[in-house]
Design a protein around this motif. Structure first.
Motif, PDB file in Angstrom:
ATOM      1  N   SER A  20     -36.576 -90.875 -71.108  1.00  0.00           N
ATOM      2  CA  SER A  20     -37.977 -90.964 -71.249  1.00  0.00           C
ATOM      3  C   SER A  20     -38.619 -91.857 -72.414  1.00  0.00           C
ATOM      4  O   SER A  20     -39.563 -92.230 -72.486  1.00  0.00           O
ATOM      5  CB  SER A  20     -38.610 -89.732 -71.212  1.00  0.00           C
ATOM      6  N   ASP A  44     -44.150 -88.164 -68.623  1.00  0.00           N
ATOM      7  CA  ASP A  44     -43.880 -86.790 -68.442  1.00  0.00           C
ATOM      8  C   ASP A  44     -45.289 -86.169 -68.459  1.00  0.00           C
ATOM      9  O   ASP A  44     -45.795 -85.759 -69.554  1.00  0.00           O
ATOM     10  CB  ASP A  44     -42.754 -86.110 -69.254  1.00  0.00           C
ATOM     11  N   ILE A  54     -38.242 -82.225 -70.931  1.00  0.00           N
ATOM     12  CA  ILE A  54     -37.375 -82.634 -69.893  1.00  0.00           C
ATOM     13  C   ILE A  54     -38.203 -83.282 -68.866  1.00  0.00           C
ATOM     14  O   ILE A  54     -39.661 -82.727 -68.808  1.00  0.00           O
ATOM     15  CB  ILE A  54     -36.616 -81.715 -69.265  1.00  0.00           C
ATOM     16  N   THR A  55     -37.537 -83.903 -68.167  1.00  0.00           N
ATOM     17  CA  THR A  55     -38.531 -84.804 -66.956  1.00  0.00           C
ATOM     18  C   THR A  55     -38.164 -83.760 -65.579  1.00  0.00           C
ATOM     19  O   THR A  55     -36.922 -83.711 -65.290  1.00  0.00           O
ATOM     20  CB  THR A  55     -37.961 -85.949 -66.698  1.00  0.00           C
TER      21      THR A  55
HETATM   22 MG    MG Z   1     -37.010 -87.250 -69.830  1.00  0.00          MG
END
Ligand code: MG
Ligand code: GDP
Length: 596
Positions: A20, A44, A54-55
């Motif tokens: 990301s 995100d 986190i994605t």
């Molecule tokens: Mg990510």
């Protein structure tokens, strides 16, 4: 844009290796997000994605990039890295011709690096190996460039070194994307075919479907058809994200963009499905559509029973944006009214519970996660059991359980302790492979039911956090499984039933009876707590009787104090659940389910 000027790629990596962040730098360097509007993990969008870093949902963006006076359109797809979302990763990969394989220069290859690489290779993608985070003092690019080169072939010098944080090497990487990744090919004159690789729900616009056009062209106001369901819709809008949506006059061969048809439910826009022209449909759908399968089940109950309608509504809402979530109402003696929910995996369960609590203000209790078992009875009927308390009664002739193939990547010092752990979970070692000097990939076949509970925590604590895990479905096997029930004064407490291997039944029974003895207050009579397999008792504890008289302390005098006490006792009663004659505070059930 002509296909020759398009490059479709994704970034694949183990979680936290910096996908990301690298995507952020690309948005900035190509000028589509200016420095003022830049924020970390730009793509995100969900709160929970930002907080956990986190994605969860994939995103696609189009970026212009100039090489030798020619402007190219780069379509970048940021994918989720976690095992639970492998299906989404694989769809994203199918929309690309190439992948950047990103590896943290201080960590090296990990389990999901390999899992994602294998997926990319299955999709025939051109792989560009890249080491990230070379700004870190702990980075060891020499060592890991060699490791990467050994893994995918090629020379260590050819492994590009970048920092998503400082932006170093990112422009060179984009040049390399144009140079190395093939342009898309397709038949511009054929009936339109586009693959859906993502669909998201937007409260204002309804479902936004992300597609990659393979053949032909899609245009605004065209009537389209979903090939798996035959449903037809009118294209209200079509365009590209850059990264904000920009409507366009159509998408042609090789292009990546979004469609809006006004539908309100993501189930009508299934990831992996093929979109075609209703008037001139393609004869064959693109390969690769499968319904994501729920692998982990848990009962979700509101702690406050009056929240049940809120829970139902919240689940209905989440379902609009998450086709892989499913649920049906269930009731439990111990926990009241709730829903049995199916999830892709444990992280998915955790994320959904957290979203329910956070976005809908619910307080929930989740029963121990269970996997789907196939149970065959004497009369040759087979049922799928996702809730242990619904295990068939009578003689069982066969039980089969889901298996997974797990890849565990670890420094070699931990091989012994991991073997011990996997053996205790009925794992079967399939093989080991060394990477570089000190890392090993251990391949195990292991029952899913043995890893859904606390396997990952144990793996992490035994290896000081160094081991990483990835797994995929690997069919089923027949096993010696039994249902263990927990009884209070002879009455079964449904939420505590568990399906376990025969050899572990006794340990489970002992643990639950001991735990409940500590948690359930004494009653006016003696209460036996038993663990049983069918009619056979395998463990027993007893709570001895007391005479409880709350008024005894009040010496008759103070009436208001007496009344207060009685009211207080009534309050307490409301939160009590009756199991037969036994009163159990709901807190005790919750504590017993949560363990220590
Ligand atoms: Mg990510
Ligand atoms: P993802 O899970 O692969 O999407 O990883 P993220 O982009 O969320 O990054 C994980 C963590 O690594 C975050 O704390 C980032 O700030 C950090 N990070 C990412 N790229 C770099 C880098 O090039 N250098 C340094 N020092 N940290 C980085």
């Amino acid at each position: 844009t002509q296909p020759a000027k398009i490059r479709n790629f994704c970034i694949i990596a183990h979680i936290d290796h910096g996908k990301s962040t690298l995507a952020d730098r690309m948005l900035q360097i190509t000028g589509i997000v200016d420095d003022r509007s830049m924020r970390a993990q730009y793509l995100d969008r969900m709160d929970i994605e930002r907080e956990r870093g986190i994605t969860i949902k994939s995103q696609a963006v189009r970026m212009p990039w100039e090489v030798e006076g020619q402007t190219y359109a780069l379509n970048m797809i940021d994918t989720p890295g976690h095992v639970d979302f492998t299906y989404e990763v694989s769809r994203s990969l199918a929309a690309c011709e190439g992948a950047i394989l990103l590896v943290d220069a201080a960590q090296g290859i990990e389990a999901q690096t390999l899992a994602n690489l294998y997926l990319a290779m299955e999709n025939d993608l051109t792989i560009i190996p890249v080491l990230n985070k070379i700004d870190l003092p702990a980075a060891d690019p020499e060592k890991y460039a060699k490791e990467l080169a050994d893994l995918i072939g090629g020379k260590p010098e050819d492994v590009l070194r970048v920092s998503g944080k400082t932006g170093m090497g990112v422009a060179e990487l984009l040049d390399l994307v144009v140079e190395k990744i093939p342009a898309p090919t397709g038949d511009a004159d054929a009936p339109a075919r586009a693959m859906i690789f993502d669909s998201v729900y937007d409260a204002y616009r309804g479902v936004i479907t992300y597609v990659r056009v393979i053949d032909g062209m899609l245009k605004p106001r065209q009537r389209i058809q979903m090939m798996s369901t035959k449903a037809t819709h009118e294209l209200i809008e079509i365009g590209v994200s850059s990264p904000e949506p920009i409507p366009s006059q159509g998408l042609g061969v090789g292009e990546v963009g979004y469609l809006i048809t006004g539908v309100k439910d993501v189930r009508q826009s299934k990831v992996g499905d093929t979109v075609t022209d209703f008037a001139k449909p393609a004869s064959q759908a693109l390969p690769g559509y499968t319904d994501p399968k729920a692998m982990v089940f848990s009962g979700l109950y509101p702690i406050d029973g009056s929240d049940y309608p809120v829970l139902r509504e919240a689940l209905d809402k989440l379902k609009l944006s998450d086709a892989s979530l499913n649920y049906e109402p269930e009731t439990s003696v111990a926990l009241g009214f709730g829903f049995r929910c199916g999830f892709l995996g444990l992280l998915h369960l955790e994320i959904i519970t957290e979203r329910l609590e956070r976005e809908f203000g619910l307080d929930l209790i989740a029963t121990a996660p269970s996997v789907p078992y196939e149970v065959t009875t004497e009369d040759k009927k087979t049922v799928t059991v996702t809730n242990p308390s619904e295990y068939p009664t009578g003689k069982i002739t066969r039980v089969s359980e889901p298996l997974v193939r797990a890849g565990i990547l670890t420094p070699k010092d931990y091989v012994g302790t991991i073997m011990e752990l996997c053996q205790s979970r009925r794992g079967n070692l399939l093989g080991m492979e060394y990477f570089g000097e000190d890392r090993v990939e251990m391949k195990y076949e292991i029952p899913l039911g043995e890893i859904v509970f606390d396997f990952f925590d144990h793996l992490k604590s035994r290896t000081q956090g160094y081991a990483s895990l990835d797994y995929e479905e690997a069919g089923e096997q027949d096993s010696d499984l039994v249902k263990v029930d927990i009884l209070l004064q002879g009455e079964q407490v449904d939420a505590f039933s568990a399906i376990v291997h025969k050899d572990k039944a006794y340990a489970y029974g002992l643990m639950m009876t001991e735990r409940l003895k500590k948690l359930i207050p004494r009653q006016q009579f003696e209460v036996p707590i038993q663990a049983a397999i069918g009619a056979r008792i395998i463990a027993r504890e007893t709570i001895s009787a007391i005479r409880k008289d709350v008024l005894a302390k009040c010496y008759g005098g103070d009436i208001t104090r007496k009344r207060k006490l009685l009211e207080k006792q009534k309050e307490g009663k409301k939160r009590m659940k009756m199991v037969g004659r036994v009163e159990v505070p709901q807190e005790a059930f919750i504590a017993a389910l949560q363990g220590d």
